[in-house]
Structures are given as C-alpha cells and as structure tokens.
Scaffold this motif. Structure first.
Motif, mmCIF file in Angstrom:
data_model
loop_
_atom_site.group_PDB
_atom_site.id
_atom_site.type_symbol
_atom_site.label_atom_id
_atom_site.label_comp_id
_atom_site.label_asym_id
_atom_site.label_seq_id
_atom_site.Cartn_x
_atom_site.Cartn_y
_atom_site.Cartn_z
ATOM 1 N N SER A 155 37.447 49.524 43.624
ATOM 2 C CA SER A 155 37.686 50.117 44.668
ATOM 3 C C SER A 155 36.805 51.203 44.749
ATOM 4 N N CYS A 156 36.344 51.924 43.651
ATOM 5 C CA CYS A 156 35.506 53.554 43.418
ATOM 6 C C CYS A 156 34.330 52.776 42.402
ATOM 7 N N LYS A 171 45.098 45.415 42.701
ATOM 8 C CA LYS A 171 44.238 46.117 44.009
ATOM 9 C C LYS A 171 44.495 43.912 44.418
ATOM 10 N N SER A 172 44.261 43.137 43.073
ATOM 11 C CA SER A 172 44.517 41.459 43.707
ATOM 12 C C SER A 172 45.380 40.706 43.031
ATOM 13 N N PHE A 173 45.876 40.098 43.722
ATOM 14 C CA PHE A 173 46.935 38.771 43.160
ATOM 15 C C PHE A 173 46.407 37.822 42.619
ATOM 16 N N LYS A 174 45.471 37.188 43.285
ATOM 17 C CA LYS A 174 44.692 36.181 43.038
ATOM 18 C C LYS A 174 44.531 36.890 40.784
ATOM 19 N N THR A 175 43.120 37.780 41.201
ATOM 20 C CA THR A 175 42.994 37.975 40.101
ATOM 21 C C THR A 175 43.701 38.159 38.337
ATOM 22 N N THR A 176 44.941 38.685 39.036
ATOM 23 C CA THR A 176 45.139 39.491 37.820
ATOM 24 C C THR A 176 47.449 38.899 37.897
ATOM 25 N N GLN A 235 34.756 66.073 43.931
ATOM 26 C CA GLN A 235 34.503 65.676 44.876
ATOM 27 C C GLN A 235 34.852 66.386 46.156
ATOM 28 N N GLY A 236 35.421 67.340 46.432
ATOM 29 C CA GLY A 236 35.664 67.801 47.816
ATOM 30 C C GLY A 236 36.679 67.505 47.665
ATOM 31 N N HIS A 237 36.958 66.677 46.929
ATOM 32 C CA HIS A 237 38.749 66.446 47.286
ATOM 33 C C HIS A 237 39.342 66.288 46.273
ATOM 34 N N ARG A 238 40.653 67.311 46.374
ATOM 35 C CA ARG A 238 42.772 66.923 45.741
ATOM 36 C C ARG A 238 42.715 65.652 45.368
ATOM 37 N N SER A 239 42.382 64.428 46.564
ATOM 38 C CA SER A 239 42.852 63.399 46.339
ATOM 39 C C SER A 239 42.093 62.176 45.759
ATOM 40 N N LEU A 240 42.005 61.281 45.211
ATOM 41 C CA LEU A 240 41.254 60.194 45.438
ATOM 42 C C LEU A 240 40.518 59.217 46.322
ATOM 43 N N GLY A 261 31.772 50.918 44.983
ATOM 44 C CA GLY A 261 31.112 50.282 45.455
ATOM 45 C C GLY A 261 31.530 49.104 45.950
ATOM 46 N N GLY A 262 32.723 47.831 45.305
ATOM 47 C CA GLY A 262 32.977 46.874 45.774
ATOM 48 C C GLY A 262 32.238 45.747 44.193
ATOM 49 N N GLN A 263 32.138 46.368 43.325
ATOM 50 C CA GLN A 263 31.566 45.541 42.371
ATOM 51 C C GLN A 263 32.950 45.284 41.179
ATOM 52 N N PRO A 264 33.372 43.707 41.128
ATOM 53 C CA PRO A 264 33.576 43.363 40.339
ATOM 54 C C PRO A 264 34.179 43.792 38.754
ATOM 55 N N VAL A 265 34.306 45.212 39.025
ATOM 56 C CA VAL A 265 34.459 46.042 37.484
ATOM 57 C C VAL A 265 36.149 45.640 37.308
ATOM 58 N N PHE A 266 36.270 45.753 35.684
ATOM 59 C CA PHE A 266 37.321 45.546 35.647
ATOM 60 C C PHE A 266 37.299 46.622 34.480
ATOM 61 N N ILE A 267 38.551 47.721 33.875
ATOM 62 C CA ILE A 267 38.123 48.175 32.765
ATOM 63 C C ILE A 267 39.572 48.150 31.651
ATOM 64 N N SER A 268 39.538 48.529 31.037
ATOM 65 C CA SER A 268 40.369 48.195 29.464
ATOM 66 C C SER A 268 40.074 48.818 27.872
#
Length: 470
Positions: free
Chosen positions: A326-327, A308-313, A224-229, A329-336
C-alpha cells in the motif's frame, strides 16, 4: 586551659568535617542540576548547539550492506514446482547518508522542517566483490505483474507479454542492476529494488526542536506534510510515533520503550532495553526491536490493521512479514527481518537455505542515556516479493502455493568514531566523573575528619577526667 583549647579545637574540627560532608551532599543535587541544565541546552535542535551540529549532517560513516539471495534451482522451480534453494551473496557495501539535510526551516511552533537527500557510493574494500557480480533471482517485473497489476482474467495477455519479451519467473542480473535499476524488456520501464535512489529525497520531515519542551526533541510532527500515514486505513497503524531513531530525549529511562518511525517500512515501531554496554569507554543502553513487532495478529492484536491480504497471510496468522504494497505503489513487497527471523516456520519451509540468527539479523540501537544520542546502530531488514500459481501463465503453472521470496537483506549501520567518542568523553563523561569524584571526596573527607575529631575528643575528655581523680 590547654585541655580546654585542645577539646575546643577537636570540636571545631568535628564541626568542620561535618560542614565539608554536608557541602559534598549539597553538591549532589546542585551538580546534577547543572549537568541537567547543560545537557538540555545542548540537546535542543537549533544553530549553535551540539545536537544541531550532529543533526544537520551525520558525523560518522553510515553504510548499507546488501546480501542478495542467489537461486540455485530456477528450472526445477518452474518445471516441477520445487521449493527454491537460495545461497546468500554479500555483503555489497555502499556508503549512504553522507549528504547534509537540505531546506532546513524553523517554525514558530518549535519545529524544524527538512529534506533528507539520498545517495549511495559503492565501497569495494568493504564488499565481497564488484557490484557487477551476477545474481539469479526473482524476475521483479513478472512478480509485480502477476500479483498486483494484472487480474487473473488478463493472465492470457500477461502470458503473451512474458513470451514476447523472452522473460521468465527468474532472471540473472548484476547486483547494481537489481539494487538501483535496469530497463525491463517486458515493462519497457526502469525496474529495481531501490530505484530510483540517487538524487531523490526522503521527506519532508517536520520535527520538534525541544526548545519549549526537551522531552519532545526530535519527535516527528509531520512526514510529507501529514501527521498520519494513510497507508493502513487505521488510526493506530497510521500513527507517526517517535523520532527517526538518530536521537531521543535526554535522560533515557530504560524501563520505557523507545519509539521511532522508519519510512523504509512505512510504519512506527518500538524498541526495548536489553542491556548496558561499553562503547569506546562510554556507557550505552542497547535497545532491540520488541519481539512482537512483526507478530501475527493472533499473537499481537495491535498488528491486525497491518494485515492487508487474507490469502497471502493465511487469514492473518502469518508472523514475521509486513505487506507494504500500500505504500509501494501496489507492488507486492513484503518487509521482514533477515532470513525471516521471528517469522512463521512456513516462510522458511517454502524457501530452502535460510538460517536466521539474532546476532547477525536482529536490529539494535546503542543509546547514550544522558544525552539520548544514538552512538551505534544496525537496522536490518529484508525485502521480499510474492509469486503464486496461475492456470494460464506457463512459468507459474507448476507453482503449488503463494511463496514469499527473499530478494535482499540490508544492514544499515554506523558507529561513533574515535575522535567523536573522545570529544564526547571529554565534554560530558569526564565532567560528570569529575563532579562525582569531588562529591565523594568532600563527603569522604568530611566524614573522616568528623569521626577522627569526635574520637579524639572522647579520648581527650576521658584522659582529662582520669587526671582529675589522680
């Protein structure tokens, strides 16, 4: 005179045998050099090469299989704060990545840019039922609003929205709706786990062609035009590292990990060699995700910038999940990994009915070591969302703690087909095997001739010496 001729012939034979053996030995580096040169030429991403033909459009069928988690005790969770009990439903299978790359552009710095079009076609014959089957799961709109969009001071307004739209913490929707989108009555907008998907693109990608340096072939230069995220506010975590996992540089060294970037999880990861395997007559190296990929920062300090969050982790001690809000749109999505494989026990204690298995839930790549092509893979990830307690919102008043709830896990998988495997064996493996046979035959024949002639020479000489004394 006859004896002299006989001895001279045997010496000549021994010399001939030695020459043949030496020729076989010389063929080893020469043959290897020829194979290496051919592979490096065909691995370059440019029109006319084998790599380019497979790079533009995926040769084999790629499928995404989805398993959704059906809640069995929705009312008990809301009324009593019970842990949700889930039953896995699936697979629901879609064919994906069937469209060729678009807007391919080559640049003077030996990179190529492209867009990856996205689409999904339902495959009923590979599914347990219709994608109109219904599933009871977390209400995406309520979870999103509660956790990320509406601060606690505005929970009274959110409570009003939930009641007016007759929404709740859980909802029952079709598989198709949950995956690809529906108009939510509370948000009045399209909501779905992967919405929008059909007709969208991943990219732009810029990758190295390997024309000037084959060790860089396929490595992503920019996304997407960037060398870092820019998602993680950290140089290390924001690295775009490696390829897209469809191929790697030729002559793979199994002692070194393979690196690749996945836009699905918004980060780069690495895989380590596990074992050599046979895939349709082709030797492949199996690589699996490094065990510490999703480890907590207390076990893998490199992962601290992903917390990203001390509370939830739990103060960044939670293992097995990656907060990608953070990628997304701010939706509370967690990948596992599916069923929270390699995750903290806490995750499975909060949701009943999960049974992680390395065999069924682990991610792997089967890479042909000479070319670096990935001939089979299974990318398995799980999408989760979080909900937590509220003193104001009725459907959350009984909830005791933040719960990371599994929504769906997917297996994106493909394997080389029989036709391509036969072509691969004919064009590469058979030539390598033939060269190896010729080398061994020359060395073996030459050594045998040399030894036989040498032994015969010694016998003849001894016989001649004896005859002189008689």
């Amino acid at each position: 005179m006859g004896c002299c001729n006989r001895r001279c012939g045997l010496i000549a034979g021994a010399v001939f045998g030695a020459v043949v053996a030496i020729l076989g030995g010389i063929l080893i580096p020469v043959g290897n050099s020829l194979i290496e040169g051919t592979v490096k030429k065909e691995a370059v991403i440019e029109p006319g090469t084998t790599a380019y033909d497979n790079w533009v459009s995926t040769g084999g069928m790629v499928y995404r299989q989805f398993w959704l988690f059906d809640v069995q005790n929705a009312q008990e969770v809301i009324q009593n704060g019970s842990s949700p009990v889930v039953v896995e439903k699936g697979p629901y299978t879609y064919r994906t990545r069937y469209l060729a790359k678009e807007n391919i552009t080559f640049y003077p710095n030996h990179t190529a840019a492209f867009l990856l079009p996205q689409g999904a076609i339902f495959e009923p014959s590979m599914s347990v039922g219709s994608d109109e089957d219904k599933v009871t799961t977390l209400n995406l709109a309520v979870a999103v609003s509660d956790y990320s969009l509406v601060p606690e001071v505005l929970h009274a307004a959110l409570e009003n929205m939930i009641k007016k739209s007759n929404s709740s913490l859980f909802q029952t929707r079709t598989v198709h709706e949950l995956l690809w989108g529906y108009i939510d009555p509370m948000l009045k907008d399209n909501v779905g786990l992967f919405a929008p998907y059909n007709g969208t693109y991943d990219g732009y990608y810029n990758v190295y062609t390997g024309k000037d340096d084959i060790s860089k072939v396929g490595i992503i230069d920019m996304w997407q035009g960037h060398r870092s995220l820019g998602f993680w506010n950290d140089t290390y975590c924001d690295m775009i590292n490696g390829t897209d996992a469809s191929s790697f540089a030729p002559f793979v060294d199994k002692k070194k990990p393979l690196y690749f970037f996945s836009s699905d999880i918004c980060r780069s990861v690495s895989a380590g060699f596990e074992e050599s395997m046979d895939l349709k007559g082709i030797e492949v190296y199996r690589y699996t995700l490094q065990p510490n990929t999703l480890a907590s920062p207390t076990e893998n300090p490199d992962n601290r910038c992903f917390c990203k969050s001390f509370k939830t982790t739990r103060n960044c001690t939670l293992a097995g999940v990656l907060d990608v809000s953070s990628c997304k749109g701010g939706q509370p999505v967690f990948i596992s990994l599916p069923h929270f494989l390699h995750g903290s026990a806490y995750l499975r204690e909060n949701v009943q009915g999960l049974n992680p298995s390395e065999e069924h839930h682990g991610t792997f790549l089967d890479v042909e070591p000479t070319t670096g092509f990935t001939l089979r893979f299974a990318k398995r990830i799980q999408a989760n969302m979080i909900y937590g307690p509220s003193k104001v919102i009725t459907v959350l008043k009984k909830i005791k703690d933040y719960t990371i709830f599994p929504l769906v896990w997917l297996n994106e998988t493909a394997a080389v087909d029989d036709e391509t495997a036969d072509m691969f064996k004919e064009e590469l493996i058979s030539r390598i095997d033939m060269l190896d046979i010729i080398q061994k035959a020359l060395i073996g024949t030459g050594v045998c001739i040399f030894i036989l002639c040498l032994i015969s020479y010694c016998v003849v000489r001894r016989s001649d010496n004896r005859s002189k004394f008689v």
